[in-house]
Design a protein around this motif. Structure first.
Motif, PDB file in Angstrom:
ATOM      1  N   VAL A   1     -10.204   4.966 -12.256  1.00  0.00           N
ATOM      2  CA  VAL A   1      -8.815   5.413 -11.847  1.00  0.00           C
ATOM      3  C   VAL A   1      -9.162   6.558 -11.030  1.00  0.00           C
ATOM      4  O   VAL A   1      -9.625   7.663 -11.446  1.00  0.00           O
ATOM      5  N   ILE A   2      -8.663   6.534  -9.831  1.00  0.00           N
ATOM      6  CA  ILE A   2      -8.857   7.632  -8.791  1.00  0.00           C
ATOM      7  C   ILE A   2      -7.606   8.390  -8.292  1.00  0.00           C
ATOM      8  O   ILE A   2      -6.544   7.598  -8.107  1.00  0.00           O
ATOM      9  N   ARG A   3      -7.392   9.550  -8.260  1.00  0.00           N
ATOM     10  CA  ARG A   3      -6.326  10.151  -7.325  1.00  0.00           C
ATOM     11  C   ARG A   3      -6.718  11.065  -6.218  1.00  0.00           C
ATOM     12  O   ARG A   3      -7.605  11.585  -6.426  1.00  0.00           O
ATOM     13  N   PHE A   4      -5.871  10.849  -5.376  1.00  0.00           N
ATOM     14  CA  PHE A   4      -6.158  11.775  -3.983  1.00  0.00           C
ATOM     15  C   PHE A   4      -5.234  12.726  -4.043  1.00  0.00           C
ATOM     16  O   PHE A   4      -3.857  12.503  -3.948  1.00  0.00           O
ATOM     17  N   GLU A   5      -5.554  14.088  -3.895  1.00  0.00           N
ATOM     18  CA  GLU A   5      -4.502  15.317  -4.110  1.00  0.00           C
ATOM     19  C   GLU A   5      -5.113  16.268  -2.910  1.00  0.00           C
ATOM     20  O   GLU A   5      -5.734  16.915  -2.851  1.00  0.00           O
ATOM     21  N   ASN A   6      -4.572  15.875  -1.836  1.00  0.00           N
ATOM     22  CA  ASN A   6      -4.356  16.716  -0.523  1.00  0.00           C
ATOM     23  C   ASN A   6      -5.864  16.568  -0.067  1.00  0.00           C
ATOM     24  O   ASN A   6      -6.380  17.757   0.233  1.00  0.00           O
TER      25      ASN A   6
ATOM     26  N   LEU B   1       0.884  -1.146  -0.122  1.00  0.00           N
ATOM     27  CA  LEU B   1       0.079   0.022  -0.220  1.00  0.00           C
ATOM     28  C   LEU B   1       0.780   1.165   0.037  1.00  0.00           C
ATOM     29  O   LEU B   1       1.887   1.530   0.823  1.00  0.00           O
ATOM     30  N   GLN B   2       0.639   2.124  -1.089  1.00  0.00           N
ATOM     31  CA  GLN B   2       1.498   3.239  -1.109  1.00  0.00           C
ATOM     32  C   GLN B   2       0.546   4.511  -0.714  1.00  0.00           C
ATOM     33  O   GLN B   2       1.373   5.631  -0.494  1.00  0.00           O
ATOM     34  N   THR B   3      -0.668   4.733  -0.857  1.00  0.00           N
ATOM     35  CA  THR B   3      -1.642   5.681  -0.485  1.00  0.00           C
ATOM     36  C   THR B   3      -1.265   6.192   0.869  1.00  0.00           C
ATOM     37  O   THR B   3      -1.297   5.375   1.792  1.00  0.00           O
TER      38      THR B   3
ATOM     39  N   TYR C   1      -7.116  14.420   8.693  1.00  0.00           N
ATOM     40  CA  TYR C   1      -6.012  13.762   7.902  1.00  0.00           C
ATOM     41  C   TYR C   1      -6.152  14.251   6.489  1.00  0.00           C
ATOM     42  O   TYR C   1      -6.870  14.690   5.853  1.00  0.00           O
ATOM     43  N   VAL C   2      -4.804  14.221   6.104  1.00  0.00           N
ATOM     44  CA  VAL C   2      -4.609  14.648   4.556  1.00  0.00           C
ATOM     45  C   VAL C   2      -4.200  13.283   3.849  1.00  0.00           C
ATOM     46  O   VAL C   2      -3.212  12.632   4.188  1.00  0.00           O
ATOM     47  N   ILE C   3      -4.774  13.012   2.637  1.00  0.00           N
ATOM     48  CA  ILE C   3      -4.518  11.813   1.846  1.00  0.00           C
ATOM     49  C   ILE C   3      -4.067  12.177   0.638  1.00  0.00           C
ATOM     50  O   ILE C   3      -4.669  12.759  -0.032  1.00  0.00           O
ATOM     51  N   ASN C   4      -3.237  11.336   0.103  1.00  0.00           N
ATOM     52  CA  ASN C   4      -2.541  11.423  -1.029  1.00  0.00           C
ATOM     53  C   ASN C   4      -2.121  10.193  -1.981  1.00  0.00           C
ATOM     54  O   ASN C   4      -1.869   9.210  -1.154  1.00  0.00           O
ATOM     55  N   GLY C   5      -2.485   9.851  -3.041  1.00  0.00           N
ATOM     56  CA  GLY C   5      -1.983   8.726  -3.752  1.00  0.00           C
ATOM     57  C   GLY C   5      -3.036   8.366  -4.843  1.00  0.00           C
ATOM     58  O   GLY C   5      -3.828   9.087  -5.182  1.00  0.00           O
TER      59      GLY C   5
END
Length: 391
Positions: free
Chosen positions: A216-221, A145-147, A156-160
């Motif tokens: 395909v999902i991206r989490f940006e801050n 897991l990299q996210t 919390y702030v999530i990126n991945g």
């Protein structure tokens, strides 16, 4: 193990079978069925029909509006629902919502249930489960897991990045798996319209049975308040097992219905179609394929029922679910593959629904763990109990 079906369950089985035949199968060629699954409009119509029939979200607890089915009862009802490509969508038991509902009932707080779970049980909204990542992230090995989720003030702030996220397009909320700064995994709940939750695209895939396709999902801050942590911080992998063992089994149940549908179509064709002076099924090559189908269906059903019984007895069912996932995914795939062969030219066209089932089912041997990963896990357990070999 007593697998005798009670009169009440037999009645529910018959009611589900009739509903699928009369209310769902006629919609299989509806133009709102897209390459990325049933459209939201079609889904809502199907859900409304199931609600009117008293069959909506049958696996949910009675208190929340479901039927509170046991795992063995689910095996009966889910197979009947799976007889149509649209059946699981209609009953609100399709992946990933079925597994997410199970997880949310087990882990979510009362306020989280009121906000996300109850509308989902009522069929008003959908969800997705954000676990799988592009390389070098988590796939079959969740430890990769990299996210990331970093504590920031009261949240919390999530990126991945995530991909192969089933149902992402149009989902109202997501369950996100992310790694904390100490390396532990945590699950977070997130409305998909929150800033920083970015749906980049929908992937083209063989299957077309899941509303919302595979995204395909991206989490940006992406900022998540502490109140939206699902369960305890650092317990993400443990909760994943709460979800995955039953979810693997319900896949087997639904696809068993699809395999049985293909077998029924091929059997009818083999009885009616003549070649070389007699019905096609009278030729040993075809007749033996039908017999092999019957045996594979029987084996898959008994495997499912045994695993369901283990879960109903309070067992965790992890080993059993791995066994069932491999046995059923491969047996049911063999059934559908033979059906294509029996149907000949019709089997590779959309003159019947078998070609569609063939395309949809191929992925079953991969998602929720490829057969090879489950075999590797089972082999490790065998060697550990035998006292030989290494992990």
């Amino acid at each position: 193990m007593n697998f005798e079906i009670s009169d009440d369950l037999k009645a529910l089985q018959l009611r589900t079978r009739r509903f699928i035949a009369e209310q769902v199968i006629p919609l299989e060629r509806d133009p709102r069925q897209t390459a990325h699954g049933p459209s939201e409009s079609l889904r809502l119509e199907l859900v409304a029909r199931a609600r009117d029939a008293g069959l909506l979200t049958p696996h949910a607890s009675v208190e929340s509006g479901g039927l509170g089915l046991s795992h063995l009862a689910k095996a009966i009802v889910f197979e009947e629902a799976g007889y149509s490509t649209l059946g699981p969508t209609a009953l609100n038991i399709a992946a990933p919502d079925e597994g997410n509902i199970h997880l949310m009932e087990a882990v979510a707080t009362p306020s989280q249930k009121a906000r996300w779970l109850q509308p989902q049980i009522e069929g008003k909204i959908r969800s997705c489960f954000c676990m799988t990542e592009p390389a070098p992230g988590a796939g079959s090995d969740p430890a990769m897991l990299q996210t990331t989720a970093v504590r920031d003030g009261d949240g919390y702030v999530i990126n991945g990045s995530k991909w192969f996220i089933t149902g992402a397009d149009g989902a109202s909320y997501a369950i996100i798996m992310a790694r904390m700064e100490d390396g532990r995994a945590t699950m977070f709940l997130c409305d998909t319209d929150r800033p920083g939750f970015i749906h980049e695209r929908t992937m083209d895939a063989l299957d077309a049975c899941f509303t919302g396709g595979h995204g395909v999902i991206r989490f940006e801050n992406l900022r998540i308040p502490a109140t939206d942590v699902l369960g305890e911080v650092g317990q993400g992998f443990r909760y994943a097992q709460i979800r995955l063992a039953p979810a693997r089994l319900t896949h087997c149940m639904r696809w068993l219905g699809q395999a049985r549908r293909a077998h029924d179509i091929a059997s009818d064709y083999a009885a009616r179609r003549h070649a070389f002076g007699k019905p096609l099924g009278s030729h040993e090559g075809v007749g033996f394929m039908l017999a092999d189908n019957e045996m594979d269906l029987h084996t898959a059903r008994l495997t499912i029922w045994h695993c369901a019984w283990v879960l109903d007895q309070g067992g965790k069912g992890r080993r059993e679910s791995s066994l069932a996932k491999v046995i059923c995914s491969e047996a049911e795939w063999r059934v559908v593959d033979r059906c294509v062969q029996i149907l000949g030219g019709q089997g590779v066209t959309h003159e019947t629904i078998v070609a569609r089932i063939f395309s949809d089912m191929r992925a079953f041997r991969i998602y929720d763990g490829p057969s090879e990963v489950h075999r590797w896990s089972i082999a490790k357990q065998i060697l550990r109990h035998a006292g030989g070999g290494s992990e």
